[in-house]
Design a protein around this motif. Sequence first.
Motif, PDB file in Angstrom:
ATOM      1  N   GLU A  58       0.825  -1.208   0.000  1.00 49.20           N
ATOM      2  CA  GLU A  58       0.000   0.000   0.000  1.00 49.20           C
ATOM      3  C   GLU A  58       0.859   1.258   0.000  1.00 49.20           C
ATOM      4  OE1 GLU A  58      -2.704   1.947   3.386  1.00 49.20           O
ATOM      5  OE2 GLU A  58      -3.441  -0.022   2.757  1.00 49.20           O
ATOM      6  N   LYS A  59       1.962   1.228   0.757  1.00 50.56           N
ATOM      7  CA  LYS A  59       2.834   2.402   0.851  1.00 50.56           C
ATOM      8  C   LYS A  59       3.879   2.457  -0.273  1.00 50.56           C
ATOM      9  CE  LYS A  59       2.442   3.351   5.786  1.00 50.56           C
ATOM     10  NZ  LYS A  59       2.091   4.781   5.587  1.00 50.56           N
ATOM     11  N   GLY A  60       3.901   1.422  -1.115  1.00 50.35           N
ATOM     12  CA  GLY A  60       4.821   1.425  -2.239  1.00 50.35           C
ATOM     13  C   GLY A  60       6.242   1.025  -1.888  1.00 50.35           C
ATOM     14  N   PHE A  61       6.442   0.421  -0.685  1.00 53.93           N
ATOM     15  CA  PHE A  61       7.788   0.009  -0.290  1.00 53.93           C
ATOM     16  C   PHE A  61       8.221  -1.253  -1.043  1.00 53.93           C
ATOM     17  CE2 PHE A  61       6.906   2.061   4.104  1.00 53.93           C
ATOM     18  CZ  PHE A  61       7.162   3.315   3.560  1.00 53.93           C
ATOM     19  N   ILE A  62       7.269  -2.031  -1.527  1.00 58.12           N
ATOM     20  CA  ILE A  62       7.571  -3.219  -2.316  1.00 58.12           C
ATOM     21  C   ILE A  62       6.393  -3.457  -3.249  1.00 58.12           C
ATOM     22  CG2 ILE A  62       6.538  -4.882  -0.715  1.00 58.12           C
ATOM     23  CD1 ILE A  62       8.881  -6.771  -1.345  1.00 58.12           C
ATOM     24  N   ASP A  63       6.651  -3.943  -4.451  1.00 60.43           N
ATOM     25  CA  ASP A  63       5.523  -4.213  -5.351  1.00 60.43           C
ATOM     26  C   ASP A  63       5.050  -5.652  -5.172  1.00 60.43           C
ATOM     27  OD1 ASP A  63       6.643  -6.033  -7.647  1.00 60.43           O
ATOM     28  OD2 ASP A  63       8.142  -4.442  -7.402  1.00 60.43           O
ATOM     29  N   GLU A  64       3.823  -5.899  -5.607  1.00 61.33           N
ATOM     30  CA  GLU A  64       3.167  -7.171  -5.361  1.00 61.33           C
ATOM     31  C   GLU A  64       3.910  -8.343  -5.995  1.00 61.33           C
ATOM     32  OE1 GLU A  64      -1.506  -8.064  -4.719  1.00 61.33           O
ATOM     33  OE2 GLU A  64      -0.948  -7.348  -6.718  1.00 61.33           O
ATOM     34  N   GLN A  65       4.445  -8.138  -7.199  1.00 59.15           N
ATOM     35  CA  GLN A  65       5.124  -9.229  -7.894  1.00 59.15           C
ATOM     36  C   GLN A  65       6.435  -9.604  -7.206  1.00 59.15           C
ATOM     37  OE1 GLN A  65       3.419 -10.696 -10.265  1.00 59.15           O
ATOM     38  NE2 GLN A  65       4.944 -12.296 -10.498  1.00 59.15           N
TER      39      GLN A  65
END
Length: 565
Positions: free
Chosen positions: A44-51
Amino acid sequence: MLKSNRIGELLLREQKISAKQLDEVFAEQKRRGGQPKISTLLIEKGFIDEQTLLLFLSKQFGLPIIDLSRIEFDPSLTDLIPDNIARKYEILPIGKEGATLKMAIADPSNIFALDDLKFLTGSNIQLFLSTEKNLREALDKHYSLTSTLTQALEDLKELEVDFVHPEEDLDEVNLEIAAKEAPVVKLANLLLVDAIKRGASDIHFETYDRAFRVRYRIDGVLYEIMNPPVKLKNAMISRLKIMSNLNIAERRLPQDGRLKLRFGENREMDFRVSVLPTLFGEKVVLRLLDKTNLQVDLERLGFETEALTKFNEAVHKPYGMILVTGPTGSGKTTTLYSTLGELNKTTQNISTAEDPVELNIFGINQVQVHEEIGLSFANVLRSFLRQDPDIIMVGEIRDKDTAEISIKAALTGHLVLSTLHTNDASNTVTRLLDMGVEPFLVASSVNLVVAQRLVRKLCPNCKKKVETSTDLLKEFNLDPTVHTLSETVGCPSCNFSGYKGRIAIYEVLPFFEKLKELIFERASAAEIKKVARMEGMKTLRESGLTKVLEGVTTLEEVIRVTDKD
């Protein structure tokens, strides 16, 4: 298995995130009362992407990754895991082989989920890894209606009303009471709303000796949705009849009615209801009449540029007849209503004779045909001609009388729109001649004939380009070195069918001079079609192939709804 709260530390150890980022999401989770999960907040915070997270978890736990949008889901699997358990642990049953249950999971570090599942199912568990987003979409798709309907059916078991069995006589008073019980009302409403959300065009309630079945028609294909208990069928059918203001005591004769459902913010849906007595009870079919689907800009219907130009030229002539042909369910009503929407001006007096009236349109005088009281298409047409009409729409030309009055109106300064049931445009001419209409009347009154079919459109979210069989391409005179076609895949957006929505393919036949000569000679449909193609008419199959090459639909769909030229 590792503990759930270790995912953050594992990501930090592998330098996928920083200590500052981890502290920030821990603080955010605490502020929100312990929810959502650390992994959710990191994304959600963009610290890591889902993939990246998915690949990391796959490596850490040694689990294969699965794309839930590409699997065929067996609805019966939802019976193995209750909705609350599936959502609590964010797991989805995706298959069963012997004593092994295959499950998709988003958080493989949750050891409690694995233990509970083994205890609950008595099966060995084989895990597959999915993203949280895909898993939640799949849960919403496969559990939302199932769980709600299951609860409604459970509530029905607690009713004091003793539902009538098929072999027993029906008591009208008790049946009406049963039909108005809250769970029956809830189940009926749920099915109607669910059909709307799924984009169904029809709902079928079917009664059999030892079964009661509900099916939806979506994009022209019927799908079985549920099988309520047989003892429920009489109460459910009566509820639908009450909603449609029909006689619940009459079970020997067919009945027709309408109902309107309001839901959401200022949204309404009309339903046309048909009740038919069958061997083991009554069958009810509800046709969904969505105003947004029945009045569409002509450009969005599926006409190709040249065909639309010819159609518009005929529609805007001051007189003459335009015929739309095709089988039931081919989209003729949508084409006619869309055309009337274009022509509906304050300067025009428009009257329609319909059976039934599908959609009420302001500014148009619509008459419901009632053959049983003598209000036939022909009689309504005679009355129209005394009402100073400019444009007349006849729902269907069924006999010589109606055909001749329609032609008379077209020859005396009126624009007439109507439908016929024929296979293609060229057969329309021979159909009118077979009715007994004189060739000179057909040739001088008809401006244009449109034949149409509906094909399912490929889902834009999951379709993919593929290499197609060379033999199949050659059969359609297509060069395999030039053309790349698309095929179905399936995803939550299209209910895993690979198709979403439908579009019309058209065969447009203007009445040019050579064609009129053929009509005078009573030429066959084959001769008319041959000359029409020489004059540039695209057949239904050729129109369909254009949609295939544009990536709108598939060859299989075109083959399904059209004949060889």
